[in-house]
Design an enzyme around this catalytic site. Structure first.
Site, PDB file in Angstrom:
ATOM      1  N   ASP A 249     -32.948  -7.365  13.988  1.00 15.93           N
ATOM      2  CA  ASP A 249     -33.010  -5.923  14.374  1.00 15.93           C
ATOM      3  C   ASP A 249     -32.605  -5.987  15.886  1.00 15.93           C
ATOM      4  O   ASP A 249     -32.860  -6.855  16.524  1.00 15.93           O
ATOM      5  CB  ASP A 249     -34.860  -5.846  14.646  1.00 15.93           C
ATOM      6  N   ASP A 266     -24.041   4.245  17.413  1.00 19.40           N
ATOM      7  CA  ASP A 266     -23.225   3.766  16.309  1.00 19.40           C
ATOM      8  C   ASP A 266     -22.162   2.723  16.524  1.00 19.40           C
ATOM      9  O   ASP A 266     -22.111   1.803  15.923  1.00 19.40           O
ATOM     10  CB  ASP A 266     -22.579   4.966  15.760  1.00 19.40           C
ATOM     11  N   GLU A 292     -31.241   0.502  12.829  1.00 16.52           N
ATOM     12  CA  GLU A 292     -30.792  -0.785  13.739  1.00 16.52           C
ATOM     13  C   GLU A 292     -31.324  -2.357  12.694  1.00 16.52           C
ATOM     14  O   GLU A 292     -31.379  -3.310  13.495  1.00 16.52           O
ATOM     15  CB  GLU A 292     -31.302  -0.737  15.068  1.00 16.52           C
TER      16      GLU A 292
END
Length: 383
Positions: A249, A266, A292
């Site tokens: 993450d 992005d 994410e």
């Protein structure tokens, strides 16, 4: 002519419906040229001087083969054999005066007439073999190309056995003409059917791959990951092999979006995905689950090995400057690693990896959390 026309239309429809079907337009054009070839065969029967139409027949069929060659090469993802095709065409053009100066029906003329077609069919087979595609349909397609090459090679012998017309105008009315045309049509129709099946198979596989691929990262999405990871976990359990799951993450990702914009966010995700893909072992199932969040399933690896892979990616990502992406800060990621137990499902394994990830985040982020504290060196969080 009707059969060839039907296949020309069929390939044209496939090309129109699927713009990503590489090479199908060329194959449609090749079969359309086949219509012209057959029309010239009938036209030849009413010519006083059959030579001009005969030369047209000779070259138009070779042109049809060439168009199909380009289309098949592009579909199979290999470069068309331009040099070999150019050599065949050059020798064919040079042979035209010789071929059409020989007596019609003579063995030498028949052999020279069929030679470029034989060479093209063998080139088709070599092209498919060079693509390294070995599924049953691909092997059948290759075998049919060889069968057609053998047919062209046998035509001079067939003509010598059954006899042929003394002039080109009478070709369509002879037993040899009937045998030659019917056997050619049967094999070429078989090739067209198999080629359509190959294209449909590959188009379906491409659609499945797209439905299971995350567009932004190029990794598997959750659907693709779940299917592949479950299969790999079941196989590892059956073989008694170890398996691990890495959950990852990005740290403070919302702050990145808020501070630098979604386009920069992005780009940050894509940069992490590249590192994750490039530094995981071959055969690893690498995915972006959403937002994410990422996951990697590795069969045949121990907990320590998986943690090492995660630590490599963690260190590289933390040391990567993302200023060129418009992100003027250090971006880090946290990881959780869990070893599969004998009775684990993917869901239970994922929960343990998520718990290890939570420990890494609770311990200060930019860490690798595991489920075994004795394997955690300094700077690595462990449960």
């Amino acid at each position: 002519m009707s059969l060839v026309g039907i296949f020309a239309i069929a390939f044209a429809v496939v090309a129109a419906m699927n713009r990503d079907a590489r090479g199908v337009r060329w194959i449609a054009l090749g079969y359309a040229m086949g219509i012209a070839y057959l029309a010239l065969e009938f036209l030849q029967a009413i010519q006083v001087d059959p030579t001009p139409v005969g030369v047209g027949i000779f070259l138009v069929f070779l042109l049809a083969q060439s168009f199909c060659m380009i289309g098949v090469a592009r579909h199979y993802g290999v470069a068309p054999p331009w040099i070999a095709m150019a050599a065949i065409w050059s020798l064919t053009i040079l042979a035209v005066p010789v071929v059409f100066s020989l007596d019609y029906g003579s063995p030498l003329r028949s052999i020279l007439y069929q030679a470029p077609y034989i060479a093209m069919q063998l080139l088709f087979a070599a092209l498919v073999w060079r693509s390294r595609r070995r599924q049953p349909l691909d092997l059948l397609f290759l075998a049919l190309q060889l069968a057609v090459a053998m047919l062209y090679l046998a035509k001079p012998l067939i003509a010598a056995i059954v006899g042929t017309s003394p002039s080109p105008q009478g070709y369509m009315d002879t037993a040899y003409g009937a045998i030659s045309q019917s056997t050619s049509v049967v094999l070429l129709v078989a090739i067209a059917l198999v080629l359509l099946l190959v294209i449909m198979r590959d188009s379906a596989a491409e659609m499945v791959a797209r439905s299971e691929t995350d567009v932004l990262s190029g990794l598997l999405n959750r659907r693709g990951f779940d299917g592949r990871a479950e299969d790999a976990l079941a196989r590892a359990a059956r073989l008694g092999e170890p398996a691990v799951l890495i959950a990852a993450d990005l740290d403070h990702f919302k702050a990145i979006n808020d501070s630098f914009g979604h386009a920069a966010g992005d780009a940050v995700i894509a940069a992490f995905a590249r590192l994750l893909r490039d530094h995981m072992p071959p055969g690893a199932v690498v995915s972006r689950l959403g937002g994410e969040e990422f996951a990697v399933f590795i069969a045949g690896a121990s907990l320590a090995e998986a943690r090492g892979h995660a630590e490599t990616v963690r260190g590289l990502y933390a040391a990567t400057s993302l200023a060129h992406l418009g992100v003027a800060r250090v971006v880090t990621a946290s990881f959780g690693v869990a070893q599969a137990a004998a009775d684990d499902s993917l869901l239970t394994l994922s929960r343990r990896a998520d718990a290890a990830l939570y420990r890494a985040k609770a311990g200060g982020r930019n860490r690798v959390g595991t489920t075994l504290s004795e394997l955690a060196p300094q700077g690595v969080a462990a449960g």
